[in-house]
Design a protein around this motif. Structure first.
Motif, PDB file in Angstrom:
ATOM      1  N   LYS A   1       0.855  -1.178   0.000  1.00  0.00           N
ATOM      2  CA  LYS A   1       0.000   0.000   0.000  1.00  0.00           C
ATOM      3  C   LYS A   1       0.890   1.226   0.000  1.00  0.00           C
ATOM      4  O   LYS A   1       1.874   1.301   0.726  1.00  0.00           O
ATOM      5  N   LEU A   2       0.543   2.178  -0.832  1.00  0.00           N
ATOM      6  CA  LEU A   2       1.266   3.440  -0.931  1.00  0.00           C
ATOM      7  C   LEU A   2       0.364   4.565  -0.448  1.00  0.00           C
ATOM      8  O   LEU A   2      -0.818   4.597  -0.783  1.00  0.00           O
ATOM      9  N   TRP A   3       0.942   5.473   0.317  1.00  0.00           N
ATOM     10  CA  TRP A   3       0.236   6.700   0.684  1.00  0.00           C
ATOM     11  C   TRP A   3       0.930   7.833  -0.063  1.00  0.00           C
ATOM     12  O   TRP A   3       2.132   8.054   0.100  1.00  0.00           O
ATOM     13  N   LEU A   4       0.188   8.538  -0.902  1.00  0.00           N
ATOM     14  CA  LEU A   4       0.790   9.515  -1.803  1.00  0.00           C
ATOM     15  C   LEU A   4       1.041  10.858  -1.149  1.00  0.00           C
ATOM     16  O   LEU A   4       1.429  11.794  -1.844  1.00  0.00           O
ATOM     17  N   GLY A   5       0.797  10.981   0.132  1.00  0.00           N
ATOM     18  CA  GLY A   5       1.184  12.197   0.830  1.00  0.00           C
ATOM     19  C   GLY A   5      -0.009  13.054   1.191  1.00  0.00           C
ATOM     20  O   GLY A   5      -1.104  12.916   0.650  1.00  0.00           O
ATOM     21  N   GLU A   6       0.231  13.979   2.119  1.00  0.00           N
ATOM     22  CA  GLU A   6      -0.874  14.793   2.608  1.00  0.00           C
ATOM     23  C   GLU A   6      -1.257  15.894   1.638  1.00  0.00           C
ATOM     24  O   GLU A   6      -2.307  16.506   1.794  1.00  0.00           O
ATOM     25  N   HIS A   7      -0.445  16.174   0.631  1.00  0.00           N
ATOM     26  CA  HIS A   7      -0.772  17.199  -0.345  1.00  0.00           C
ATOM     27  C   HIS A   7      -1.423  16.614  -1.590  1.00  0.00           C
ATOM     28  O   HIS A   7      -1.478  17.267  -2.617  1.00  0.00           O
ATOM     29  N   PHE A   8      -1.930  15.413  -1.483  1.00  0.00           N
ATOM     30  CA  PHE A   8      -2.533  14.741  -2.626  1.00  0.00           C
ATOM     31  C   PHE A   8      -3.859  15.392  -2.981  1.00  0.00           C
ATOM     32  O   PHE A   8      -4.638  15.767  -2.104  1.00  0.00           O
ATOM     33  N   GLN A   9      -4.099  15.528  -4.279  1.00  0.00           N
ATOM     34  CA  GLN A   9      -5.407  15.962  -4.755  1.00  0.00           C
ATOM     35  C   GLN A   9      -5.635  15.315  -6.116  1.00  0.00           C
ATOM     36  O   GLN A   9      -4.746  15.321  -6.957  1.00  0.00           O
ATOM     37  N   PRO A  10      -6.823  14.746  -6.363  1.00  0.00           N
ATOM     38  CA  PRO A  10      -7.029  14.110  -7.669  1.00  0.00           C
ATOM     39  C   PRO A  10      -7.111  15.144  -8.780  1.00  0.00           C
ATOM     40  O   PRO A  10      -7.378  16.327  -8.551  1.00  0.00           O
ATOM     41  N   LEU A  11      -6.859  14.668 -10.003  1.00  0.00           N
ATOM     42  CA  LEU A  11      -7.067  15.515 -11.171  1.00  0.00           C
ATOM     43  C   LEU A  11      -8.559  15.595 -11.466  1.00  0.00           C
ATOM     44  O   LEU A  11      -9.330  14.745 -11.049  1.00  0.00           O
ATOM     45  N   GLU A  12      -8.943  16.623 -12.215  1.00  0.00           N
ATOM     46  CA  GLU A  12     -10.349  16.836 -12.548  1.00  0.00           C
ATOM     47  C   GLU A  12     -10.574  16.507 -14.015  1.00  0.00           C
ATOM     48  O   GLU A  12      -9.762  16.859 -14.875  1.00  0.00           O
ATOM     49  N   SER A  13     -11.675  15.835 -14.302  1.00  0.00           N
ATOM     50  CA  SER A  13     -12.051  15.529 -15.670  1.00  0.00           C
ATOM     51  C   SER A  13     -13.435  16.105 -15.921  1.00  0.00           C
ATOM     52  O   SER A  13     -14.296  16.031 -15.051  1.00  0.00           O
TER      53      SER A  13
END
Lengths: 206, 929
Positions: free
Chosen positions: B492-504
């Motif tokens: 399992k990877l945690w991508l960090g606290e500054h993660f935000q998904p891209l918008e489509s």
């Protein structure tokens, strides 16, 4: 209180109510935890109470397909029409002919059509399947007839004589003669073998 | 699917979502439970000892915020506000059965409060306040406020219930109303709160606490008194329980205690780091601080405290920092539920004497937000690698090749012997450990043979390549590696606290996931990348990792936000397919970079489709010079009233096995297999027409346009080979309909007249189009198509229902060439005549009674067998299974009767032996006679 009555008069949202009839062997309180009511495939959603009644609140005017989501039974979906004044009409859902009206009583009553079957049956090997298959019928039965009947006639001398006598009264003399000759000709090699065997034993005695 | 196949090679994960509120509970004589309400509108009861779901109810999708359901409870029931604040549902605690449904108001509201006493239920939603007598469905009293509310809460002391509300334009004061025994509302006085802001306030027991800067204002509701406390630092968060209030600052938290004699005063200060979470036990006796590696317990009434170290259980599971804590104190230890930023829920117990933290169970709830799924092959097994080694070097002479072959054979023999020895050791160990008789011995042998192919074996490819690593990227910021054999978490990877998904614009939140290098190159590890956005800078971030073990290889942040991205069709000398990231101002970055000599072997251009609000544009990107040039532009016949709903292109590596289709007249009709075809679905707002436009991305030619009247959302599309399957809601027929469009070049006779057989020439004749529609009796949540290695197997369209079933529709049923009337020749070809409805039978559900709710997508992947496709459906639940659309034609069937065939073979052998003896004795007897 005045506010409440005023709100009720101008209300444009209604409730769809109904009851679910399960087979008598099923406990409703245990079944209804896993069941939900879908209007128009999830556009509006309701839950089933422990007494197998349901009510979907805040449904606007329109026509809706009422379905029950569960994993145990198959239910017939019902179409419900709601007028702008809140009058309800329930009818049987006919997808092929949407304008066909077959009215059902309201409040709704949905009965289980049968248990949901998810698995197919395995093909099982049966003796009857093997015996009555076309290959067996076409090959084995004539073979049995060909093998059994000659043995029956050979084992029963009376039947053999009877068959010979049946041939005698016929007027066609050459046919009878041919058959007689065949019979004698057939038994000749056996007699020869017997004579040979007898002479052998005679020599040993001397 | 057959009954003995259920659960054999499928698994399901049921999720509840990211917890927003958790309470400990005791249900009758059963074990303790956790009542959980989550951000995904799920109300569930978890068994405290195991973490399993006792019962779960999935509510409607919220139309506004995602803060979870507001609920309260008494001894027997749970009372939750549902339907965006319009009704209250009363649930039985034992089994989750609905007991009552109470309508509150017709207006939706997010300002909600609910409270239950011994006899009455008090509900506030929006401007409406309702009092019910318990068990009744008619309200005792209803009050509707003339003004909108911004805050609403109930307080109770002994038998007195007070409702606190804040009006929208009233400024800085709160209104108090006492609810009498008969349910009437009696206004009390107004309390002034300086700089009142509801989001900075906390409700507990008899106190309302609000913070402004470093000032804490505590309102005693029943005395209608405000007390102010000046703290040392700025207050970021307020929590508490009972008479204790926790005011958390940047570096510490002040514990404020309220007593009758002295009022509110600061009792203690606790140091807290940035990545730690703060909580208080239900008996308000101790304060708990947790970080990733320790749990600290601070006693309120004494100077002592202790810290317990956490043992790192699994190295591959990387968790985020804790976000919230729910804890309580038992006789001997503390029971703490920790919820992380990544929706990781775990239950730990802390023992004071041994100073140890015991992890009882954990749940990964971020999978409920899965947005991208890939399935990656396992590495080659050791024997397969040896075979690859054997045939790799083609330039060696015959003697060294022979020696290498002998080495490989010897290696395989050693491996087989080692495996057999391991099995024998396992059996002997089981006997010496549990030796109780023959049954145990047989079970040991059976489990020994079973463990050879299970997870305990080496982590490598199996014989038919059916076992894979499923990579799931979620919009919460986690990436999982899941074993497809049993659903176990590998990493399992945690991508960090500054993660935000891209918008489509079409699909909402996106976390694109690319497989850049598979495990086909056994010398090199696999490589996968995930792309997301930085929450602070909004720049694009790309993280590359090893998909087998989850190890991060590189992490790069761009200098611009990502507008579009694509996987390149060329690879580097290390067999990596780069990812191209394009910004809003046409900035281009390629990860990893590719050199010109690697580019010269293939075409250096990439063509993209750029969809704006009014126009559609075809772009040409020079990969070597990294320039974007518009090639064509147009509106595709769409007007301002048209909303584009879906865009589907061909998949990257799709196989089309047969180039033509044999007709009944023995002619061959060639398929139109343009790889650059994209299907665009749009709905006209004015007249409710749905238009499906097929566009060649390279040339901009409109290949075909189809219009369907009176269509509505939801619309789903599947684009494969030479056909497009779509589903829509028909407002005219008031039902769901499935449609199919097939494109052909023309028959062989027409084909010979053409000079060049090329689907990519724009000036050629338009393709022959066949189109058909079918009635479908269920709703559609998601659609997908099965995939096999060579594309030889009949394809199946998978349709996910809102009721939780996944239906398999064969392509032979959803076919645009089903004739209206069957002729004799068509019957001989076993064609299926047209019928308006596609039947939905429960036997065709690939997940039988294992329901999968709110399916957002279905990922299909080929396996090593041509007959078998792998399927993962993800949504509120995950479900994995295998699919055999044409039956298992390349392996023995599951019901292959080994026993019967063995018996028949044995009988024949014995019969032939007996016949030989009889024949010999008969021959001897005949010679004697």
């Amino acid at each position: 209180t005045e506010e409440v009555s005023r709100t009720e008069q101008t209300s444009t949202l209604f409730s769809v109510e109904g009851e679910i009839a399960l087979p008598s062997t099923r406990n409703c309180a245990k079944w209804s935890a896993g069941a939900r009511i879908h209007l128009n495939h999830g556009q509006y959603m309701g839950f089933v109470r422990q007494d197998c009644t349901f009510r979907v609140d805040f449904v606007p005017t329109g026509t809706y397909i009422v379905q029950i989501e569960n994993t145990d039974f198959v239910f017939e979906p019902i179409r419900v029409d709601i007028t702008s004044k809140g009058k309800m009409r329930a009818r049987k859902l006919t997808i092929l002919q949407p304008n066909n009206v077959n009215t059902l009583p309201y409040p709704l009553r949905l009965s289980a059509r049968g248990p949901a079957r998810y698995f197919r049956k395995r093909e099982e090997w049966r003796i009857t399947d093997m015996l009555f298959s076309p290959m067996v019928l076409m090959l084995v039965v004539p073979l049995v007839v060909m093998l059994i009947l000659p043995k029956m006639t050979a084992n029963d001398p009376e039947l053999k004589k009877e068959m010979e006598n049946m041939q005698m009264p016929k007027v066609d003399m050459p046919d009878v003669g041919e058959m007689m000759a065949n019979f004698f000709g057939g038994s000749a090699p056996a007699k020869k073998k017997a004579v040979t065997g007898g002479s052998g034993s005679g020599q040993r005695r001397k | 699917i057959f009954e003995d196949q259920a659960g054999k090679f499928d698994w399901r994960k049921q999720l509840v979502g990211c917890p927003a509120k958790i309470t400990f509970d005791k249900v009758g004589s059963k074990s303790d439970r956790l009542i959980v309400s989550t951000a995904q509108s799920v109300l569930a009861s978890l068994v405290l000892n195991t973490g399993n779901i006792g019962w779960r109810q999935i509510m409607e999708n919220p139309s506004g915020s995602t803060n979870g359901l507001t609920f309260t409870k008494d001894r027997e029931y749970i009372y939750s506000i549902s339907e965006d604040g319009r009704s209250v549902r009363v649930w039985n605690k034992n089994n989750g059965v609905l007991a009552h449904q109470l309508p509150i108001s017709e207006q939706k509201s997010e300002i909600q409060a609910i409270h239950v006493t011994n006899q009455r239920l008090h509900v506030a939603s929006g401007r409406t306040l309702v009092v019910f007598r318990l068990g009744d469905e008619k309200p005792v009293e209803t009050v509707i406020s003339k003004t909108e509310l911004t805050f609403s809460a109930f307080f109770q002391q002994d038998d007195v219930v007070i409702h606190v509300s804040a009006l929208k334009n009233a400024g800085k004061s709160i209104e108090l109303s006492k609810i009498t025994e008969d349910g009437a509302f009696e206004p009390l006085k107004t309390v002034e709160i300086k700089d009142f802001e509801p989001k900075n306030c906390h409700v507990q027991e008899a106190y309302l606490s609000c913070s402004t800067g470093s000032t804490l204002q505590i309102v005693d509701i029943f005395r209608q008194k405000v007390q102010k406390i000046q703290l040392e630092t700025e207050i970021l968060e307020i929590s508490g329980h009972g008479p204790l209030i926790l005011a958390r600052g940047a570096k510490n938290a002040q514990i404020v205690e309220i007593t009758a004699e002295n009022g509110a005063q600061v009792r203690k200060s606790v140091d807290i780091g940035a990545g730690e979470a703060l909580g208080i036990t239900e008996n308000h006796e101790s304060v708990i601080v947790t970080s990733s590696d320790a749990v600290r317990v601070v006693f309120v009434n004494s100077a002592t405290h202790f810290s317990a170290k956490r043992v790192k259980m699994a190295e591959n599971l990387e968790n985020s920092a804790p976000k919230s804590i729910f804890g309580r104190k038992n006789d001997k230890d503390w029971e703490i539920v920790i919820v992380g930023e990544d929706c990781h829920v775990e239950f730990v117990t802390v023992d004071q004497n041994s100073k140890s933290v015991n992890l009882e169970w954990s749940r990964e709830e971020s999978l409920i937000t899965a947005v991208s799924v890939e399935m990656v092959d396992l590495p080659l097994s050791e024997s397969q690698q040896m075979i690859e080694d054997e045939f790799e070097d083609g330039e060696s002479n015959i003697i060294s090749a022979f020696i290498r072959r002998i080495q490989v054979q010897f290696g395989q023999l050693c491996r087989q012997i080692t495996r057999s020895i391991e099995k024998v050791i396992y059996v002997v160990t089981s006997i010496t450990k549990n030796g109780n008789g023959v049954a145990d011995f047989i079970n040991s042998v059976r489990s020994a043979s079973g463990s050879g192919s299970a997870a305990s074996g080496p982590f490598e490819r199996d014989y038919f390549n059916l076992r894979k690593v499923i990579i799931v990227a979620t919009s919460t910021g986690t990436v999982f590696g899941i074993d497809s054999a049993d659903g176990r978490y590998l990493w399992k990877l945690w991508l960090g606290e500054h993660f935000q998904p891209l918008e489509s614009p079409f699909d909402g939140e996106k976390v694109p996931l690319f497989v850049q290098r598979t495990t086909a190159h056994y010398q090199l590890d696999g490589l996968a990348s995930v792309v997301f956005s930085n929450k602070l800078t909004h720049n694009g971030v790309i993280v590359s990792f090893n998909p087998m073990v989850g190890k991060v290889v590189s992490r790069n942040e761009l200098g611009y936000p990502v507008k579009r991205l694509s996987l390149l069709p060329v690879h580097t000398h290390k067999h990596v397919y780069p990812v191209m990231l394009i910004g809003k101002n046409e900035e281009i970055k390629i990860f990893p970079s590719i050199t010109p000599e690697e580019l010269s072997a293939t075409t250096p251009y990439l063509y993209l489709l750029d969809i704006q609000s009014q126009t559609v544009q075809g772009l040409k990107i020079d990969i070597s010079s990294q320039k974007i040039t518009p090639v064509w532009q147009g509106n595709l016949g769409l007007t301002a009233q048209d909303d584009i709903i879906a865009v589907k292109g061909k998949s990257f590596n799709q196989k089309v096995h047969s180039q033509g289709r044999v007709l009944v007249t023995r002619e061959v009709q060639y398929k139109y297999v343009n790889p650059n075809l994209a299907a665009i679905a749009s709905i006209n707002r004015a007249d409710q027409h749905m238009t499906i436009t097929l566009v060649d991305i390279v040339t901009g030619q409109i290949v075909h346009s189809a219009s369907i009247g009176k269509a509505a959302k939801p619309i789903h599309m599947v684009h494969s080979e030479n056909w497009i399957a779509y589903s829509y809601w028909s407002d005219k027929g008031r039902r769901t309909e499935l449609g199919i469009i097939e494109l052909y070049e023309g028959t062989e006779e027409q084909h010979t007249q053409k000079e060049v057989f090329d689907s990519k020439i724009a000036e050629k004749l338009p393709p022959v189009v066949a189109q058909q529609s079918y009635i479908y009796a269920q709703g559609v949540d998601a659609m997908s198509v099965s995939e096999t290695e060579q594309g030889l197997t009949t394809r199946s369209i998978l349709v996910a229902h809102p009721s939780g079933n996944i239906h398999e529709v064969s392509r032979r049923l959803l076919d645009a060439n089903r004739p209206m009337e069957l002729t004799q020749a068509m019957r001989e070809e076993m064609m299926i005549g047209y019928m308006p409805e596609i039947a939905v039978a429960t036997e065709e559900m690939i997940n039988y009674n294992q329901t999968v709710h709110r399916v957002r997508g279905i990922k299909t992947s080929p396996s090593g067998l041509e007959s078998t496709s792998l399927v993962l459906a993800y949504g509120t639940d995950l479900f994995f299974t295998r699919l055999v659309p044409s039956g298992t034609f390349d392996i023995l069937k599951d019901d292959f009767d080994h026993v019967l065939i063995s018996l028949v073979l044995t009988g024949l052998v014995v019969g032939s032996y007996v016949s030989k003896r009889l024949a010999r004795s008969n021959a001897l007897a005949s010679q004697w006679s």
